[in-house]
Design an enzyme around this catalytic site. Structure first.
Site, PDB file in Angstrom:
ATOM      1  N   ASN A 170       8.148   6.081   4.661  1.00 45.54           N
ATOM      2  CA  ASN A 170       7.524   5.952   3.344  1.00 45.54           C
ATOM      3  C   ASN A 170       6.586   5.424   2.979  1.00 45.54           C
ATOM      4  OD1 ASN A 170       9.057   3.649   4.739  1.00 45.54           O
ATOM      5  ND2 ASN A 170       9.390   2.800   3.636  1.00 45.54           N
ATOM      6  N   GLU A 265      11.846  -1.483  13.945  1.00 46.54           N
ATOM      7  CA  GLU A 265      11.888  -1.879  12.945  1.00 46.54           C
ATOM      8  C   GLU A 265      12.750  -0.694  11.557  1.00 46.54           C
ATOM      9  OE1 GLU A 265       6.749  -1.474  11.428  1.00 46.54           O
ATOM     10  OE2 GLU A 265       8.053  -3.275  10.713  1.00 46.54           O
ATOM     11  N   CYS A 299      12.045  -0.792   3.010  1.00 45.02           N
ATOM     12  CA  CYS A 299      13.108  -1.489   3.567  1.00 45.02           C
ATOM     13  C   CYS A 299      12.779  -2.572   2.816  1.00 45.02           C
ATOM     14  CB  CYS A 299      12.248  -1.639   5.226  1.00 45.02           C
ATOM     15  SG  CYS A 299      10.283  -2.148   5.067  1.00 45.02           S
TER      16      CYS A 299
END
Ligand SMILES: NC(=O)c1ccc[n+]([C@@H]2O[C@H](COP(=O)([O-])OP(=O)(O)OC[C@H]3O[C@@H](n4cnc5c(N)ncnc54)[C@H](O)[C@@H]3O)[C@@H](O)[C@H]2O)c1
Length: 497
Positions: A170, A265, A299
């Site tokens: 992304n 992450e 996210c």
């Protein structure tokens, strides 16, 4: 505006993008390539090399050798290289943005923003590195019981060695440089394994680093299927640190990686808790921006809305009217909602929507999908027995859960296996602080949607959302270890005179 001519050397005669090793663009000996499907046209847009394990071995060897010399390169010089790369990156924002549009259907303006933000991140990292890596610590021994002042401990930060960076689709440029720049300023070498969707944008970005004149072998970029070279890379004995951003793959990597520092992450299910006294217009605009920007593929997207019963109808109405203004279509036209990254992703999102429908959720709009394009959808009356109450859709669909107490909202948030960010809307700052303390997430935003930036803020996830903390300063520190040198004096230093 810079043209595309500097990128001609990164692609071979058959239009397959090369991989980058030893300061050169190369074709893989595998003779195989990996196709990148344009999410909008659903046709193959680009091809990249399918690198072999032997090629990974060579890259690791070169990275190890180059790192030794780089660690001895003066800090200010390392920073100079990074500033140069940042400038080249920003200069070539247009052709890189085109790749982002074609590979991951990022709206055109957002694609340019990602590249510019990445250049800024690289420059800031260079500045920050010069400051924090130039400082160390001095300890004297007589502060600990039983010791005289006969030992002086000098501690400083030294590089880890070879850092492996694996970003997600992304933000394939931004979340690559957020690993590359701290690794390099701290004196490490860097091996990048870009995501398949986004690989070509990442290769363009690497060319900008190449043009900045970094030493051969210091930076490499190997392409191929994560499932094929992924484990080989993450379990490679030459890797001294892994910085990964993505989904559950990160949990598997954490279990397999050796005894090396990990920065993970991972996913999130960021909750937005809305209290009775909130500014409902502010709430609605943040839900729409937070939930539907880049079609929810962030996210830190708002992924579940928990609203007090007394204001929920008003919130839903306001959100609906703002959603009606979202444009839906192609990334080239800079639409707000663009196709999600792949057919399997669209199918997964649809599965969550249908599960919610069967279990009685109310659809605030008609569900509509054409190929990978899913129209934005708000689901009201979602209950905890629905999958969408817990799972991360990574698409433009957002559940609303009605709550009768703040505690109920906090309970839902904390029952999640994720703990990335959350947000609370209220005019009562005292209550907001109490709620922030009670929410088990890495960050809580008060009166704004979750966000990763600005990029120098600490950024971290709890539970399945990650390990360690990022943000520029934290990433630089994470990619170093402490080295101490102790000066032992023959007698305590305060005995003279
Ligand atoms: N917490 C954050 O900062 C953050 C930021 C952005 C995205 N994300 C998360 O990323 C996910 C979406 O991104 P994605 O679909 O690209 O994630 P993903 O986990 O599918 O892939 C991430 C990266 O891992 C690679 N990979 C796949 N298998 C591998 C293996 N076996 N070994 C090594 N690498 C492998 C992929 O090629 C890609 O580069 C979402 O869950 C989102 O929440 C988190």
């Amino acid at each position: 505006m810079a043209g595309t001519d500097v990128f001609t050397e990164i692609v071979d005669g058959e239009q397959v993008y090369k991989y980058y090793a030893d300061g050169e663009w190369k074709k893989s000996a595998s003779g195989k390539s990996v196709s990148i499907v344009n999410p909008t046209t659903r046709q193959t847009q680009y091809k990249v090399q399918a690198c072999t394990q032997e090629e990974v071995n060579k890259v690791m060897e070169a990275a190890k050798t180059a790192q030794k010399l780089w660690a001895r390169t003066p800090l200010w010089k390392r920073a100079e290289h990074l500033h140069k790369a940042a400038a080249i990156l920003k200069e070539h924002r247009a052709p890189i943005a085109v790749c982002l549009v074609k590979e991951i259907a990022k709206p055109a303006k957002d694609a340019v923003t990602e590249v510019v933000r990445s250049g800024d991140l690289v420059s800031y990292t260079a500045e920050e590195g010069v400051r924090i890596l130039g400082e160390g610590k001095l300890l004297v021994s007589d502060s600990f019981p039983g010791n005289e002042r006969s030992k002086y401990c000098l501690s400083s930060k030294v590089p880890l060695g070879v850092v492996l960076a694996i970003p997600p689709f992304n933000y394939p440029v931004n979340l690559a440089v957020s690993k590359i720049a701290p690794a390099l300023i701290a004196g490490n070498s860097l091996v990048l394994k870009p995501p398949t969707q986004g690989a070509v944008a990442a290769l363009h970005m690497i060319q900008c680093f190449h043009l900045a004149g970094f030493p051969k072998g210091l930076i490499s970029c190997v392409t191929g299927k994560g499932s094929e070279i992924g484990d080989f890379l993450t379990m490679h004995p030459g890797v001294n640190c892994i910085s990964f951003t993505g989904g559950d793959t990160g949990i598997a990597i954490s279990k397999k990686a050796g005894m090396i520092p990990l920065q993970m992450e991972l996913g999130g299910k960021d909750a937005c808790i809305v209290l009775e006294d909130a500014d409902l217009d502010l709430v609605a605009s943040n839900i729409v921006k937070g939930g539907y920007s880049y079609s929810g593929q962030r996210c830190t997207a708002v992924k579940v809305v928990l609203v007090m019963e007394s204001v929920v109808d008003a919130v839903v109405e306001k959100v609906k009217s703002k959603m009606a203004k979202l444009s839906v279509g192609s990334p080239e036209d800079d639409c707000d909602i663009t196709p999600v990254v792949s057919e399997s992703s669209a199918n997964f999102i649809e599965g969550l929507v249908m599960d919610a429908k069967e279990k009685g959720a109310t659809f605030c709009q008609e569900y509509r999908r054409e190929g990978n394009l899913i129209w934005p959808l708000l689901l009201d009356h979602v209950r905890p027995d629905m999958r969408i109450a817990w799972e991360e859709p990574f698409g433009p669909v957002l559940p609303v859960i009605r709550i009768s107490s703040v505690e109920e909202g906090i309970h839902h948030c904390n029952a999640s296996n994720f703990g990335l960010q959350g947000c609370v809307f209220t005019r009562d700052i005292n209550k907001a602080i109490l709620i922030s303390d009670a929410m088990e997430t890495g960050t809580v935003q008060i009166n704004s949607a979750p966000a990763r930036g600005p990029d120098h803020f600490p950024f971290q996830g709890l539970k399945d959302s990650g390990i360690g903390s990022q943000g520029i300063t934290n990433s630089i520190n994470m990619m170093t270890k402490i080295k101490s040198t102790v000066i032992n004096l023959p007698s305590p230093s305060y005995t003279m005179g």
